[in-house]
Design a protein around this motif. Structure first.
Motif, mmCIF file in Angstrom:
data_model
loop_
_atom_site.group_PDB
_atom_site.id
_atom_site.type_symbol
_atom_site.label_atom_id
_atom_site.label_comp_id
_atom_site.label_asym_id
_atom_site.label_seq_id
_atom_site.Cartn_x
_atom_site.Cartn_y
_atom_site.Cartn_z
ATOM 1 N N ASP A 148 -35.761 62.494 -70.475
ATOM 2 C CA ASP A 148 -34.911 62.106 -71.587
ATOM 3 C C ASP A 148 -34.810 60.595 -71.638
ATOM 4 O O ASP A 148 -34.716 59.921 -70.614
ATOM 5 C CB ASP A 148 -33.508 62.701 -71.436
ATOM 6 C CG ASP A 148 -33.515 64.201 -71.628
ATOM 7 O OD1 ASP A 148 -34.400 64.695 -72.333
ATOM 8 O OD2 ASP A 148 -32.631 64.870 -71.061
ATOM 9 N N HIS A 149 -34.830 60.086 -72.808
ATOM 10 C CA HIS A 149 -34.742 58.640 -73.000
ATOM 11 C C HIS A 149 -33.433 58.324 -73.723
ATOM 12 O O HIS A 149 -33.120 58.944 -74.731
ATOM 13 C CB HIS A 149 -35.934 58.148 -73.824
ATOM 14 C CG HIS A 149 -35.881 56.692 -74.119
ATOM 15 N ND1 HIS A 149 -36.134 55.738 -73.167
ATOM 16 C CD2 HIS A 149 -35.602 56.012 -75.255
ATOM 17 C CE1 HIS A 149 -36.011 54.540 -73.707
ATOM 18 N NE2 HIS A 149 -35.693 54.680 -74.975
ATOM 19 N N ILE A 150 -32.694 57.416 -73.166
ATOM 20 C CA ILE A 150 -31.457 56.981 -73.802
ATOM 21 C C ILE A 150 -31.709 55.622 -74.434
ATOM 22 O O ILE A 150 -32.189 54.700 -73.775
ATOM 23 C CB ILE A 150 -30.307 56.873 -72.778
ATOM 24 C CG1 ILE A 150 -30.038 58.237 -72.148
ATOM 25 C CG2 ILE A 150 -29.051 56.322 -73.440
ATOM 26 C CD1 ILE A 150 -29.009 58.202 -71.043
ATOM 27 N N GLU A 151 -31.401 55.525 -75.679
ATOM 28 C CA GLU A 151 -31.552 54.257 -76.368
ATOM 29 C C GLU A 151 -30.556 53.245 -75.809
ATOM 30 O O GLU A 151 -29.404 53.599 -75.540
ATOM 31 C CB GLU A 151 -31.331 54.426 -77.877
ATOM 32 C CG GLU A 151 -32.372 55.292 -78.553
ATOM 33 C CD GLU A 151 -33.772 54.706 -78.463
ATOM 34 O OE1 GLU A 151 -33.916 53.472 -78.573
ATOM 35 O OE2 GLU A 151 -34.717 55.492 -78.271
ATOM 36 N N PRO A 152 -30.950 51.999 -75.621
ATOM 37 C CA PRO A 152 -30.054 50.993 -75.040
ATOM 38 C C PRO A 152 -28.713 50.886 -75.749
ATOM 39 O O PRO A 152 -27.680 50.730 -75.102
ATOM 40 C CB PRO A 152 -30.846 49.695 -75.164
ATOM 41 C CG PRO A 152 -32.265 50.125 -75.197
ATOM 42 C CD PRO A 152 -32.266 51.463 -75.888
ATOM 43 N N GLU A 153 -28.707 51.009 -77.066
ATOM 44 C CA GLU A 153 -27.441 50.880 -77.794
ATOM 45 C C GLU A 153 -26.524 52.088 -77.586
ATOM 46 O O GLU A 153 -25.346 52.034 -77.891
ATOM 47 C CB GLU A 153 -27.676 50.624 -79.284
ATOM 48 C CG GLU A 153 -28.461 51.693 -80.003
ATOM 49 C CD GLU A 153 -29.981 51.517 -79.932
ATOM 50 O OE1 GLU A 153 -30.673 52.346 -80.519
ATOM 51 O OE2 GLU A 153 -30.467 50.572 -79.307
ATOM 52 N N GLU A 154 -27.054 53.190 -77.032
ATOM 53 C CA GLU A 154 -26.245 54.368 -76.762
ATOM 54 C C GLU A 154 -25.584 54.311 -75.385
ATOM 55 O O GLU A 154 -24.738 55.136 -75.077
ATOM 56 C CB GLU A 154 -27.111 55.626 -76.834
ATOM 57 C CG GLU A 154 -27.643 55.929 -78.222
ATOM 58 C CD GLU A 154 -28.592 57.119 -78.220
ATOM 59 O OE1 GLU A 154 -28.694 57.822 -77.197
ATOM 60 O OE2 GLU A 154 -29.229 57.355 -79.252
ATOM 61 N N MET A 155 -25.975 53.351 -74.568
ATOM 62 C CA MET A 155 -25.446 53.261 -73.207
ATOM 63 C C MET A 155 -24.132 52.486 -73.193
ATOM 64 O O MET A 155 -23.984 51.479 -73.876
ATOM 65 C CB MET A 155 -26.464 52.574 -72.298
ATOM 66 C CG MET A 155 -27.774 53.326 -72.208
ATOM 67 S SD MET A 155 -28.964 52.471 -71.199
ATOM 68 C CE MET A 155 -28.395 52.953 -69.594
ATOM 69 N N ASP A 156 -23.192 52.975 -72.417
ATOM 70 C CA ASP A 156 -21.903 52.307 -72.264
ATOM 71 C C ASP A 156 -22.014 51.346 -71.082
ATOM 72 O O ASP A 156 -21.816 51.733 -69.933
ATOM 73 C CB ASP A 156 -20.806 53.340 -72.030
ATOM 74 C CG ASP A 156 -19.427 52.717 -71.996
ATOM 75 O OD1 ASP A 156 -19.264 51.582 -72.476
ATOM 76 O OD2 ASP A 156 -18.506 53.380 -71.486
ATOM 77 N N LEU A 157 -22.359 50.117 -71.358
ATOM 78 C CA LEU A 157 -22.582 49.125 -70.316
ATOM 79 C C LEU A 157 -21.352 48.262 -70.090
ATOM 80 O O LEU A 157 -20.584 48.004 -71.008
ATOM 81 C CB LEU A 157 -23.759 48.208 -70.684
ATOM 82 C CG LEU A 157 -25.106 48.900 -70.911
ATOM 83 C CD1 LEU A 157 -26.143 47.871 -71.349
ATOM 84 C CD2 LEU A 157 -25.567 49.611 -69.664
ATOM 85 N N THR A 158 -21.175 47.818 -68.877
ATOM 86 C CA THR A 158 -20.121 46.877 -68.532
ATOM 87 C C THR A 158 -20.798 45.588 -68.102
ATOM 88 O O THR A 158 -21.610 45.591 -67.177
ATOM 89 C CB THR A 158 -19.257 47.414 -67.372
ATOM 90 O OG1 THR A 158 -18.678 48.656 -67.775
ATOM 91 C CG2 THR A 158 -18.170 46.428 -67.003
ATOM 92 N N PHE A 159 -20.472 44.504 -68.765
ATOM 93 C CA PHE A 159 -21.056 43.216 -68.419
ATOM 94 C C PHE A 159 -20.055 42.421 -67.601
ATOM 95 O O PHE A 159 -18.847 42.482 -67.835
ATOM 96 C CB PHE A 159 -21.455 42.443 -69.686
ATOM 97 C CG PHE A 159 -22.623 43.063 -70.389
ATOM 98 C CD1 PHE A 159 -23.917 42.709 -70.046
ATOM 99 C CD2 PHE A 159 -22.429 44.010 -71.377
ATOM 100 C CE1 PHE A 159 -25.004 43.286 -70.674
ATOM 101 C CE2 PHE A 159 -23.509 44.595 -72.018
ATOM 102 C CZ PHE A 159 -24.797 44.236 -71.670
#
Length: 138
Positions: free
Chosen positions: A24-35
Motif C-alpha cells: 500500500d502506498h500512502i500519499e505524502p499529503e495523507e500522512m499526519d506528520l509532526t515537524f
C-alpha cells in the motif's frame, strides 16, 4: 488436467502460488506528520539536545520543549546514560536556582559542577533564542 506452473515457486521442495507484492502506498499529503526543530550542545562528557514541535499550521512552535540528556562519561557508547526531560518549570527552576529544583537535580543526576554550569548555559541560550520562556507556570 494440466496446471499452469508459471505462477508457482518451489521452496525446499514445496510449491507455492506466487503472489505479487501489493504494498500500500500512502500519499505524502495523507500522512499526519509532526515537524520539529532541534538545538544541540555536546562535549566529551555530556550532550544536551533540545527539541520543540511545530504547531499544526507549521508557522509557529508549541510552547515548551524537551531535552534529551546523554551522559557520556563512561567512555563507552554502549554504556552511555540517556534521559529525557520535558518539564519547562523544572528548567526555569534550574536557571533561578530554585532550592527544590536544585535538590532534585542533585538527587536525580550524577552530574559534575562543570556539567551543571553547561546545562545552565544551554538553558540560558534557549531563553535567548526564544525557545524557553522564563516565567514559572506553577
Amino acid at each position: 488436467m494440466m496446471m499452469k506452473m508459471e505462477n508457482r515457486i518451489e521452496i525446499n521442495g514445496v510449491w507455492y502460488v506466487r503472489e505479487n507484492a501489493n504494498i500500500d502506498h500512502i500519499e505524502p499529503e495523507e500522512m499526519d506528520l509532526t515537524f520539529s526543530e532541534e538545538c544541540c550542545y555536546e562535549n566529551n562528557k555530556y550532550c544536551f539536545v533540545a527539541s520543540r514541535i511545530r504547531n499544526n499550521d507549521g508557522d509557529e512552535f508549541y510552547p515548551g520543549l524537551s531535552i534529551t540528556f546523554t551522559d557520556k562519561r563512561s567512555g563507552n557508547r554502549d554504556t552511555w546514560k540517556e534521559e529525557h526531560w520535558d518539564n519547562n518549570t523544572w528548567f526555569i527552576g534550574i536557571l533561578e536556582n530554585d532550592p527544590l529544583t536544585m535538590t532534585s537535580l542533585k538527587e536525580e543526576l550524577d552530574i559534575c559542577s562543570q556539567g551543571k554550569k553547561q546545562l545552565k548555559g544551554f538553558l540560558n541560550r534557549l531563553v535567548d533564542e526564544g525557545w524557553l520562556i522564563k516565567t514559572k507556570q506553577r
